[in-house]
Design an enzyme around this catalytic site. Structure first.
Site, PDB file in Angstrom:
ATOM      1  N   PHE A  84      -9.869  -5.414  -7.419  1.00  0.00           N
ATOM      2  CA  PHE A  84      -9.973  -6.558  -8.330  1.00  0.00           C
ATOM      3  C   PHE A  84     -10.652  -6.184  -9.644  1.00  0.00           C
ATOM      4  CE2 PHE A  84     -10.019  -8.299  -3.951  1.00  0.00           C
ATOM      5  CZ  PHE A  84      -8.770  -8.882  -3.976  1.00  0.00           C
ATOM      6  N   GLU A  95     -12.517  -0.118 -10.988  1.00  0.00           N
ATOM      7  CA  GLU A  95     -11.858   0.568 -12.101  1.00  0.00           C
ATOM      8  C   GLU A  95     -12.803   1.624 -12.674  1.00  0.00           C
ATOM      9  OE1 GLU A  95      -9.943  -1.923 -15.090  1.00  0.00           O
ATOM     10  OE2 GLU A  95      -9.953  -0.305 -16.548  1.00  0.00           O
ATOM     11  N   ARG A 147     -10.291  -8.015 -24.969  1.00  0.00           N
ATOM     12  CA  ARG A 147      -9.257  -8.849 -24.339  1.00  0.00           C
ATOM     13  C   ARG A 147      -9.635 -10.334 -24.407  1.00  0.00           C
ATOM     14  NH1 ARG A 147      -4.425  -8.278 -21.265  1.00  0.00           N
ATOM     15  NH2 ARG A 147      -4.431  -6.024 -21.105  1.00  0.00           N
ATOM     16  N   ARG A 205     -10.148  -8.872 -12.578  1.00  0.00           N
ATOM     17  CA  ARG A 205      -8.862  -9.569 -12.708  1.00  0.00           C
ATOM     18  C   ARG A 205      -8.821 -10.512 -13.924  1.00  0.00           C
ATOM     19  NH1 ARG A 205      -6.121 -11.707  -7.126  1.00  0.00           N
ATOM     20  NH2 ARG A 205      -3.970 -11.309  -7.658  1.00  0.00           N
ATOM     21  N   PHE A 247      -9.839  -9.437 -16.964  1.00  0.00           N
ATOM     22  CA  PHE A 247     -10.488  -8.508 -17.893  1.00  0.00           C
ATOM     23  C   PHE A 247     -10.952  -9.202 -19.179  1.00  0.00           C
ATOM     24  CE2 PHE A 247     -10.486  -4.361 -20.306  1.00  0.00           C
ATOM     25  CZ  PHE A 247     -11.123  -3.571 -19.369  1.00  0.00           C
ATOM     26  N   THR A 301      -4.958  -2.487 -23.526  1.00  0.00           N
ATOM     27  CA  THR A 301      -5.089  -2.706 -24.969  1.00  0.00           C
ATOM     28  C   THR A 301      -5.407  -1.406 -25.699  1.00  0.00           C
ATOM     29  OG1 THR A 301      -7.397  -3.348 -24.706  1.00  0.00           O
ATOM     30  CG2 THR A 301      -5.751  -5.106 -24.651  1.00  0.00           C
ATOM     31  N   ALA A 321      -4.949  -3.535 -15.385  1.00  0.00           N
ATOM     32  CA  ALA A 321      -4.179  -4.207 -16.428  1.00  0.00           C
ATOM     33  C   ALA A 321      -2.822  -4.701 -15.902  1.00  0.00           C
ATOM     34  CB  ALA A 321      -4.007  -3.290 -17.650  1.00  0.00           C
ATOM     35  N   GLU A 366      -2.580  -9.966 -12.449  1.00  0.00           N
ATOM     36  CA  GLU A 366      -3.680 -10.755 -12.995  1.00  0.00           C
ATOM     37  C   GLU A 366      -3.324 -12.170 -13.460  1.00  0.00           C
ATOM     38  OE1 GLU A 366      -4.440  -7.285 -15.543  1.00  0.00           O
ATOM     39  OE2 GLU A 366      -6.554  -7.779 -15.307  1.00  0.00           O
TER      40      GLU A 366
HETATM   41  N1  MTE Z   1      -4.336  -7.806  -5.165  1.00  0.00           N
HETATM   42  C1  MTE Z   1      -5.007  -7.371  -4.088  1.00  0.00           C
HETATM   43  N2  MTE Z   1      -4.562  -7.711  -2.873  1.00  0.00           N
HETATM   44  N3  MTE Z   1      -6.134  -6.611  -4.197  1.00  0.00           N
HETATM   45  C2  MTE Z   1      -6.640  -6.258  -5.428  1.00  0.00           C
HETATM   46  O1  MTE Z   1      -7.666  -5.574  -5.510  1.00  0.00           O
HETATM   47  N4  MTE Z   1      -6.379  -6.429  -7.884  1.00  0.00           N
HETATM   48  C3  MTE Z   1      -5.824  -7.202  -8.990  1.00  0.00           C
HETATM   49  C4  MTE Z   1      -4.326  -7.412  -8.802  1.00  0.00           C
HETATM   50  N5  MTE Z   1      -4.055  -7.903  -7.475  1.00  0.00           N
HETATM   51  C5  MTE Z   1      -5.957  -6.715  -6.599  1.00  0.00           C
HETATM   52  C6  MTE Z   1      -4.770  -7.483  -6.413  1.00  0.00           C
HETATM   53  C7  MTE Z   1      -6.037  -6.577 -10.283  1.00  0.00           C
HETATM   54  S1  MTE Z   1      -7.529  -6.795 -11.033  1.00  0.00           S
HETATM   55  C8  MTE Z   1      -5.059  -5.864 -10.915  1.00  0.00           C
HETATM   56  S2  MTE Z   1      -5.305  -5.220 -12.457  1.00  0.00           S
HETATM   57  C9  MTE Z   1      -3.747  -5.628 -10.301  1.00  0.00           C
HETATM   58  O2  MTE Z   1      -3.684  -6.155  -8.985  1.00  0.00           O
HETATM   59  C10 MTE Z   1      -3.494  -4.129 -10.285  1.00  0.00           C
HETATM   60  O3  MTE Z   1      -2.347  -3.772  -9.635  1.00  0.00           O
HETATM   61  P1  MTE Z   1      -0.902  -3.747 -10.332  1.00  0.00           P
HETATM   62  O4  MTE Z   1      -1.080  -3.091 -11.660  1.00  0.00           O
HETATM   63  O5  MTE Z   1      -0.097  -2.977  -9.386  1.00  0.00           O
HETATM   64  O6  MTE Z   1      -0.498  -5.180 -10.470  1.00  0.00           O
HETATM   65  N1  LUZ Z   2      -8.491  -2.193 -18.152  1.00  0.00           N
HETATM   66  C1  LUZ Z   2      -8.506  -1.500 -19.304  1.00  0.00           C
HETATM   67  C2  LUZ Z   2      -7.894  -3.372 -18.056  1.00  0.00           C
HETATM   68  O1  LUZ Z   2      -9.105  -0.441 -19.356  1.00  0.00           O
HETATM   69  N2  LUZ Z   2      -7.852  -1.996 -20.361  1.00  0.00           N
HETATM   70  C3  LUZ Z   2      -7.214  -3.175 -20.342  1.00  0.00           C
HETATM   71  O2  LUZ Z   2      -6.646  -3.588 -21.335  1.00  0.00           O
HETATM   72  C4  LUZ Z   2      -7.231  -3.919 -19.150  1.00  0.00           C
HETATM   73  N3  LUZ Z   2      -6.643  -5.102 -19.059  1.00  0.00           N
HETATM   74  C5  LUZ Z   2      -6.686  -5.784 -17.929  1.00  0.00           C
HETATM   75  C6  LUZ Z   2      -7.352  -5.243 -16.851  1.00  0.00           C
HETATM   76  N4  LUZ Z   2      -7.942  -4.050 -16.915  1.00  0.00           N
HETATM   77 MO1  MOS Z   3      -7.675  -5.243 -12.935  1.00  0.00          MO
HETATM   78  S1  MOS Z   3      -9.279  -6.162 -13.807  1.00  0.00           S
HETATM   79  O1  MOS Z   3      -7.100  -4.613 -14.405  1.00  0.00           O
HETATM   80  O2  MOS Z   3      -8.442  -3.928 -12.232  1.00  0.00           O
END
Ligand code: MTE
Ligand code: LUZ
Ligand code: MOS
Length: 759
Positions: A222, A226, A304, A336, A338, A433, A502, A706
């Site tokens: 989530f 990161e 963001r 999630r 950001f 971004t 992202a 997100e």
């Molecule tokens: N879904 C689950 N089940 N677990 C997670 O940790 N992270 C969220 C989202 N959905 C998350 C989730 C976040 S913060 C992001 S940025 C996206 O998944 C990342 O994965 P994606 O780029 O494959 O969508």
């Molecule tokens: N992480 C990042 C992010 O490093 N840059 C982004 O723009 C971003 N956006 C959404 C979630 N994580």
């Molecule tokens: Mo999601 S906040 O971009 O890990």
């Protein structure tokens, strides 16, 4: 198409960090962290800890061979405190012992002498002291100052939105194993294997090519992993370097909650100007971001917030300013959305404020100001908008007026139970971004039995990215999904990865996989044409494991062709690179085209408030959501449901509480309430937006991770509407989360007055 992990999850066979079989001689780590939020570290007493049973070593900042630095964007964050402590929970010492319990017992025997310094937890106070992480950021479109002068209505106010604990089910952790030539293999529960590799390299002084980071999957990230998985991997690596033994640390829940950062709380001042037709003509907003004690990802999160400060509305004159304020809290981090959701909460508050004063419904103002294709966002990018289409389709499917009418009727008939509804449009930009981060690689091997192994930079954390990547390979090769295996994310197989974040992982890594698979397939097509003596190479096609010539079946099957390719020394492997085209951004001008595309949607949320107790339930969330065209509806609907629930949790029941000493009071699940099965909406209805538009996403299937979280913002305003239906004198301050306590205090004018007076 199911999630490829479903079966092993249900059987308990999926491997997380804590399931990795241990190597003989493994040591267990435990951190001793600062009990004080700000002060000069005079003395650290580790003698008792060193003497404690089973302890092999206690590590302090001075013991590091490499740098005592884990800051990624800015070098402002030591791994272990040396001269000062900056937040409660800041690591000071690391104990290594033969068992986990021995390490934890010994850690508690450490003592410190700290000369206290002033503790700041409020971003506005940090701002007043000019204690900023980075210089302020600005967006400007048109001329808001002049526009305010000619606005018919102007309203100004303040909105405050609190943080959020990630509460991934799997806590942070790492496991390091020594390898040849002073190398280290790192298992980490991270969204960013390369970030971990870089960080481990820095603190150990070992070059990156001797450090292998491997990630099977996460039990949720989530955003919390990161950047903030780095510290634990760095600690274990330092332990391995100094003892030549494997070192493991899987944090306990309370350690994790206390030591890691959360979603950024924001405080904001807004001013909104409307003309006689309720068009928003001017918007001014100042954001105070509570960054915590060091930069972490606060600067891009702040950016963001600006990118999303007008949500899905077109406002011709916007002046937005954002300050990243340093406080004595754990460094806040990605979560999630950001920073986007925080920006969106403020514009929705400003609209609700205007609606209340003008005695119209907020949805009337929302609808009149939706962004159209060709309109510019405040950062210069032209919208290709589905704001109006998603609103219109949602209104048609769900009938907003009828839902409002039913709510009003209910409220007329019930004195102490009130309902509220709110419409919540969303708009979220897809791409990091920071333009250079929008790249990915994929490595595809076909083995001689015809099975396919894929590695990418994407990390599976429950969001289903491995399923989508397997689908890409299965679709290109026309093979059943069982013939594809997406392997661990490993820095030796895939280098220089962007974190899985992202919402862009499936797009970036999926498209790299598409390129790799198509490249191999072209070679196979050529060979098949030769073998089948086809007229044209392009006559060859692949279907369900067989080769077709001019759409006619042949005797040639996939496995035979692959074997023949191997005998003829045709390359059955490919390592492909993908970089998003056409994106750029110039902070000097605060303008550009940062996003590959936007995701839109419109939800309507209904709640019921018990006006004697202040408690509430979410009756429904109905949304028309812009998937483009979903490549996996089960996975995507799961993301939407999860995002909605997590968003509602943030704005209603989840309350992060730090006291004036910077101590986390909501430090366990007994004091930090996340939605459970009883508090999720009784009904979630998801309808895909109907659109023929092409988009740059993988297979036209837009990112979904997100954006849906932001539908949850509507729950806040639905509750607020129910409160006002009970007591029309009330104008609850825009403070989130709207916990039951806060709702109760806002229902009764006298209580609200006392609360405002701080009694
Ligand atoms: N879904 C689950 N089940 N677990 C997670 O940790 N992270 C969220 C989202 N959905 C998350 C989730 C976040 S913060 C992001 S940025 C996206 O998944 C990342 O994965 P994606 O780029 O494959 O969508
Ligand atoms: N992480 C990042 C992010 O490093 N840059 C982004 O723009 C971003 N956006 C959404 C979630 N994580
Ligand atoms: Mo999601 S906040 O971009 O890990």
């Amino acid at each position: 198409m199911k999630n490829v992990d479903s079966k092993s999850h249900v059987r308990g066979e999926s491997v997380y960090l804590d399931d990795i079989p241990l190597i003989n001689g493994t040591l267990f780590a435990c951190v001793y962290d600062s009990p004080v939020a700000h002060g000069v570290l005079k003395k650290v007493e580790i003698e008792e800890a060193e003497k404690s049973k089973g302890v092999v070593k206690v590590i302090l900042a001075k013991d590091l061979i490499g740098e005592n630095e884990i800051g990624n964007i800015f070098h402002d964050e030591p791994l272990f405190a040396d001269d000062e402590v900056h937040f409660q929970g800041m690591p000071i010492a690391l104990v290594l012992a033969e068992t986990e319990e021995q390490a934890r017992i010994a850690a508690r025997k450490t003592t410190v002498e700290i000369e206290p310094l002033e503790i700041v937890t409020n971003p506005r106070i940090a701002f007043a002291k000019n204690d900023l992480i980075v210089p302020p950021k600005h967006f400007k479109l048109g001329d808001s100052e002049t526009a305010f002068k000619t606005s018919k209505y102007v309203f100004a106010g303040r909105a405050d939105v609190n943080g959020q604990e990630h509460l991934y089910i799997e806590t942070q952790g790492a496991y390091c194993i020594p390898t040849e030539q002073n190398g280290i293999k790192v298992y980490s529960s991270t969204q960013g294997p390369t970030a971990v590799q870089r960080c481990v390299s820095r603190v150990t002084g070992v070059p990156m090519h001797l450090i292998e980071v491997d990630v099977q999957r996460l039990g949720g990230g989530f955003g919390g992993k990161e950047d903030q998985a780095n510290a634990w991997a760095a600690m274990c690596a330092v332990g391995t370097q100094l003892t030549k033994r494997p070192v493991k640390y899987a944090l306990h829940r309370m350690e994790d909650m206390r030591m890691t950062g959360k979603r950024h709380p924001y405080s904001a001042d807004y001013r909104i100007g409307l003309d006689k037709d309720l068009k928003i003509v001017a918007y001014e907003v100042v954001f105070y971001q509570n960054a915590g004690a060091s930069a972490d990802l606060s600067p891009p999160v702040l950016e963001r917030t600006l990118f999303h400060c007008t949500n899905s509305y077109f406002i011709p004159n916007v002046t937005a300013t954002a300050y990243s304020c340093r406080t004595n809290l754990p460094p806040n981090t990605a979560f999630r959305g950001f920073g986007g959701p925080q920006g969106m909460f403020v514009i929705e508050s400003a609209i609700a404020h205007a609606a209340e004063k003008l005695r119209v419904s907020a949805s009337e103002i929302q609808q009149k100001n939706l962004i159209e294709s060709g309109d510019k966002f405040p950062y210069g990018q032209k919208a290709i908008s589905e704001a109006i289409t998603s609103w219109a389709q949602a209104d048609e499917k769900f009938d907003f007026a009828k839902l409002q009418e039913e709510t009003d009727d209910f409220n007329k008939q019930n004195k102490f139970i009130k309902k509220g509804v709110a419409v919540q449009p969303i708009c979220f930009g897809i791409s990091f971004t920071k333009t250079p981060m929008n790249q990915a690689r994929s490595l595809v091997h076909i083995y001689t039995d015809g099975s396919v192994a894929v590695s990418t930079g994407a990390v599976e954390m429950g969001q289903g990215v491995n399923t989508k990547i397997a689908q890409v390979a299965a679709r290109v090769f026309s093979l059943p999904i069982e013939r594809i295996k997406v392997h661990t994310t490993n820095t030796l197989r895939i280098a220089n990865t962007s974190p899985t974040a992202a919402s862009a992982a499936a797009d970036l890594n999926g498209r790299a996989t598409l390129i790799a698979c198509e490249t191999i397939l072209e070679r196979l097509r050529k060979l098949a044409a030769e073998l089948l003596k086809a007229e044209n190479v392009s006559d060859i096609s692949f279907l369900d494991g067989f080769i077709f010539n001019k759409n006619q079946p042949t005797d040639l099957d996939w496995v035979t062709l692959v074997n023949e390719a191997h005998l003829q020394r045709v390359n059955l492997s490919e390592h492909a690179h993908y970089a998003t085209a056409g994106i750029h951004f110039d902070w000097g001008k605060a303008s550009g085209h940062p996003f590959a595309y936007h995701v839109y949607g419109t939800a309507i949320i209904g709640v019921t408030v018990d006006c004697l107790r202040g408690i509430y339930e979410t009756d429904f969330v109905k949304t028309v959501h812009d998937f483009g065209s979903s490549m996996n509806k089960i996975v995507d609907y799961g993301q939407i449901e999860g995002g909605i629930v997590q968003g509602i949790g943030w704005l209603t029941m989840e309350e992060v509480v730090y006291d004036a000493d910077g101590k986390l009071r909501s430090n366990a699940l007994s004091t930090y309430k996340i939605p459970d099965i009883y508090s999720v909406p009784k009904q979630i209805e998801i309808v895909p937006l109907e659109t023929d538009r092409e988009n740059p996403a993988i297979f036209n299937s837009k990112a979904v991770g997100e954006p849906p979280l932001m539908y949850g913002i509507g729950a806040y305003f639905a509750i607020r509407n129910a409160v006002r239906a009970f007591n029309s004198e009330q104008s609850p301050a825009f403070v989130a989360p709207f916990t039951p306590e806060r709702v109760l205090m806002n229902l009764y004018s006298e209580a609200a007055r006392e609360m405002k007076a701080g009694k």
